[in-house]
Motif scaffolding. Structure first.
Motif, PDB file in Angstrom:
ATOM      1  N   VAL A  65      33.324-101.908 -18.706  1.00  0.00           N
ATOM      2  CA  VAL A  65      32.612-102.380 -17.514  1.00  0.00           C
ATOM      3  C   VAL A  65      31.148-101.941 -17.563  1.00  0.00           C
ATOM      4  O   VAL A  65      30.834-100.866 -18.080  1.00  0.00           O
ATOM      5  CB  VAL A  65      33.307-101.873 -16.225  1.00  0.00           C
ATOM      6  CG1 VAL A  65      33.273-100.369 -16.125  1.00  0.00           C
ATOM      7  CG2 VAL A  65      32.718-102.514 -14.990  1.00  0.00           C
ATOM      8  N   GLN A  66      30.279-102.788 -17.049  1.00  0.00           N
ATOM      9  CA  GLN A  66      28.858-102.493 -16.967  1.00  0.00           C
ATOM     10  C   GLN A  66      28.455-102.465 -15.488  1.00  0.00           C
ATOM     11  O   GLN A  66      28.970-103.247 -14.685  1.00  0.00           O
ATOM     12  CB  GLN A  66      28.044-103.567 -17.707  1.00  0.00           C
ATOM     13  CG  GLN A  66      28.322-103.606 -19.207  1.00  0.00           C
ATOM     14  CD  GLN A  66      27.714-102.426 -19.928  1.00  0.00           C
ATOM     15  OE1 GLN A  66      26.508-102.226 -19.905  1.00  0.00           O
ATOM     16  NE2 GLN A  66      28.552-101.622 -20.574  1.00  0.00           N
ATOM     17  N   TYR A  67      27.525-101.579 -15.145  1.00  0.00           N
ATOM     18  CA  TYR A  67      27.074-101.424 -13.768  1.00  0.00           C
ATOM     19  C   TYR A  67      25.567-101.639 -13.697  1.00  0.00           C
ATOM     20  O   TYR A  67      24.832-101.171 -14.573  1.00  0.00           O
ATOM     21  CB  TYR A  67      27.389-100.008 -13.252  1.00  0.00           C
ATOM     22  CG  TYR A  67      28.854 -99.671 -13.285  1.00  0.00           C
ATOM     23  CD1 TYR A  67      29.695-100.053 -12.241  1.00  0.00           C
ATOM     24  CD2 TYR A  67      29.406 -98.984 -14.360  1.00  0.00           C
ATOM     25  CE1 TYR A  67      31.046 -99.750 -12.265  1.00  0.00           C
ATOM     26  CE2 TYR A  67      30.755 -98.668 -14.396  1.00  0.00           C
ATOM     27  CZ  TYR A  67      31.565 -99.056 -13.347  1.00  0.00           C
ATOM     28  OH  TYR A  67      32.904 -98.752 -13.375  1.00  0.00           O
ATOM     29  N   VAL A  68      25.119-102.297 -12.630  1.00  0.00           N
ATOM     30  CA  VAL A  68      23.685-102.455 -12.392  1.00  0.00           C
ATOM     31  C   VAL A  68      23.213-101.226 -11.612  1.00  0.00           C
ATOM     32  O   VAL A  68      23.693-100.946 -10.518  1.00  0.00           O
ATOM     33  CB  VAL A  68      23.380-103.745 -11.598  1.00  0.00           C
ATOM     34  CG1 VAL A  68      21.881-103.842 -11.306  1.00  0.00           C
ATOM     35  CG2 VAL A  68      23.857-104.972 -12.365  1.00  0.00           C
ATOM     36  N   HIS A  69      22.303-100.477 -12.229  1.00  0.00           N
ATOM     37  CA  HIS A  69      21.713 -99.288 -11.622  1.00  0.00           C
ATOM     38  C   HIS A  69      20.413 -99.715 -10.936  1.00  0.00           C
ATOM     39  O   HIS A  69      19.594-100.402 -11.556  1.00  0.00           O
ATOM     40  CB  HIS A  69      21.373 -98.250 -12.697  1.00  0.00           C
ATOM     41  CG  HIS A  69      22.544 -97.761 -13.484  1.00  0.00           C
ATOM     42  ND1 HIS A  69      23.312 -98.567 -14.296  1.00  0.00           N
ATOM     43  CD2 HIS A  69      23.063 -96.515 -13.597  1.00  0.00           C
ATOM     44  CE1 HIS A  69      24.253 -97.839 -14.873  1.00  0.00           C
ATOM     45  NE2 HIS A  69      24.120 -96.593 -14.463  1.00  0.00           N
ATOM     46  N   LEU A  70      20.223 -99.276  -9.709  1.00  0.00           N
ATOM     47  CA  LEU A  70      19.019 -99.586  -8.945  1.00  0.00           C
ATOM     48  C   LEU A  70      18.321 -98.263  -8.623  1.00  0.00           C
ATOM     49  O   LEU A  70      18.932 -97.367  -8.039  1.00  0.00           O
ATOM     50  CB  LEU A  70      19.381-100.325  -7.661  1.00  0.00           C
ATOM     51  CG  LEU A  70      20.230-101.586  -7.835  1.00  0.00           C
ATOM     52  CD1 LEU A  70      20.727-102.099  -6.490  1.00  0.00           C
ATOM     53  CD2 LEU A  70      19.455-102.655  -8.577  1.00  0.00           C
ATOM     54  N   CYS A  71      17.056 -98.152  -9.005  1.00  0.00           N
ATOM     55  CA  CYS A  71      16.354 -96.875  -8.897  1.00  0.00           C
ATOM     56  C   CYS A  71      14.938 -97.062  -8.357  1.00  0.00           C
ATOM     57  O   CYS A  71      14.354 -98.138  -8.488  1.00  0.00           O
ATOM     58  CB  CYS A  71      16.272 -96.208 -10.270  1.00  0.00           C
ATOM     59  SG  CYS A  71      17.852 -96.043 -11.130  1.00  0.00           S
ATOM     60  N   GLU A  72      14.407 -95.987  -7.772  1.00  0.00           N
ATOM     61  CA  GLU A  72      13.015 -95.972  -7.319  1.00  0.00           C
ATOM     62  C   GLU A  72      12.427 -94.601  -7.581  1.00  0.00           C
ATOM     63  O   GLU A  72      13.023 -93.573  -7.215  1.00  0.00           O
ATOM     64  CB  GLU A  72      12.918 -96.294  -5.829  1.00  0.00           C
ATOM     65  CG  GLU A  72      11.490 -96.302  -5.325  1.00  0.00           C
ATOM     66  CD  GLU A  72      11.352 -96.679  -3.860  1.00  0.00           C
ATOM     67  OE1 GLU A  72      10.262 -96.465  -3.304  1.00  0.00           O
ATOM     68  OE2 GLU A  72      12.333 -97.177  -3.267  1.00  0.00           O
ATOM     69  N   VAL A  73      11.248 -94.568  -8.204  1.00  0.00           N
ATOM     70  CA  VAL A  73      10.557 -93.310  -8.472  1.00  0.00           C
ATOM     71  C   VAL A  73      10.092 -92.727  -7.136  1.00  0.00           C
ATOM     72  O   VAL A  73       9.446 -93.421  -6.341  1.00  0.00           O
ATOM     73  CB  VAL A  73       9.361 -93.527  -9.419  1.00  0.00           C
ATOM     74  CG1 VAL A  73       8.587 -92.218  -9.622  1.00  0.00           C
ATOM     75  CG2 VAL A  73       9.824 -94.091 -10.764  1.00  0.00           C
ATOM     76  N   ILE A  74      10.443 -91.461  -6.895  1.00  0.00           N
ATOM     77  CA  ILE A  74      10.064 -90.828  -5.629  1.00  0.00           C
ATOM     78  C   ILE A  74       9.111 -89.647  -5.805  1.00  0.00           C
ATOM     79  O   ILE A  74       8.488 -89.218  -4.841  1.00  0.00           O
ATOM     80  CB  ILE A  74      11.299 -90.408  -4.798  1.00  0.00           C
ATOM     81  CG1 ILE A  74      12.215 -89.483  -5.601  1.00  0.00           C
ATOM     82  CG2 ILE A  74      12.050 -91.629  -4.313  1.00  0.00           C
ATOM     83  CD1 ILE A  74      13.396 -88.924  -4.803  1.00  0.00           C
ATOM     84  N   GLU A  75       8.977 -89.120  -7.028  1.00  0.00           N
ATOM     85  CA  GLU A  75       8.047 -88.013  -7.264  1.00  0.00           C
ATOM     86  C   GLU A  75       7.643 -87.996  -8.729  1.00  0.00           C
ATOM     87  O   GLU A  75       8.477 -88.148  -9.614  1.00  0.00           O
ATOM     88  CB  GLU A  75       8.688 -86.674  -6.879  1.00  0.00           C
ATOM     89  CG  GLU A  75       7.756 -85.500  -6.990  1.00  0.00           C
ATOM     90  CD  GLU A  75       8.377 -84.184  -6.546  1.00  0.00           C
ATOM     91  OE1 GLU A  75       7.707 -83.154  -6.720  1.00  0.00           O
ATOM     92  OE2 GLU A  75       9.521 -84.170  -6.052  1.00  0.00           O
ATOM     93  N   VAL A  76       6.346 -87.783  -8.953  1.00  0.00           N
ATOM     94  CA  VAL A  76       5.824 -87.668 -10.310  1.00  0.00           C
ATOM     95  C   VAL A  76       4.815 -86.522 -10.336  1.00  0.00           C
ATOM     96  O   VAL A  76       3.896 -86.473  -9.523  1.00  0.00           O
ATOM     97  CB  VAL A  76       5.115 -88.967 -10.773  1.00  0.00           C
ATOM     98  CG1 VAL A  76       4.560 -88.800 -12.185  1.00  0.00           C
ATOM     99  CG2 VAL A  76       6.046 -90.154 -10.694  1.00  0.00           C
TER     100      VAL A  76
END
Length: 142
Positions: free
Chosen positions: A56-67
């Protein structure tokens, strides 16, 4: 219910700048991590990728919050069609000119628990240990 974050640490024989570039440059990331169509180490940048196993493959959804280059990168980590929410933080520590310690902290893994063994803490632990212990190590040390 009190939960502990998943923490994985490794020290690499590579300068901090090389390790930072490996975890923030999309062309390098696809060599050892996931094939992201786009990635920028900028707060607010949203990215996604597909990953999983042979079943099975999953769609990962991400957002950068700190750099804080080249020391820290944090981003959200969620899945399409899953109510869980977590945060992945990469911290880099320059130990010498030629060595870097990486501490990866994944908070909120338990929020994905839905009966799917791929979302169990042990599965995340195996995955991150493989990624940091083999994939990233082999990439930055060669």
């Amino acid at each position: 219910m009190e939960t502990k974050p998943l923490i994985v640490e490794r020290t690499y024989h590579a300068p901090i700048e090389r390790v930072w570039k490996a975890i923030t440059n999309k062309d390098q990331m696809k060599e050892w991590y996931f094939d992201l169509s786009e990635f920028r180490a900028e707060k607010g940048f949203k990215f996604s990728f597909v990953g999983g196993d042979e079943h099975v493959q999953y769609v990962h959804l991400c957002e950068v919050i700190e750099v804080d280059a080249p020391n820290k990168l944090s981003h959200t980590w969620t899945y399409e069609n899953n109510s869980g929410h977590s945060i992945v933080t990469w911290e880099l520590f320059k130990e010498t000119e030629a060595t870097t310690k990486v501490r990866l902290t994944h908070q909120g893994v338990e929020t994905f628990a839905n009966g799917d063994p791929n979302f169990e803490v042990a599965s995340f632990s195996r995955g991150w240990n493989s990624i940091l212990g083999e994939s990233l190590k082999n990439y930055v040390e060669n």
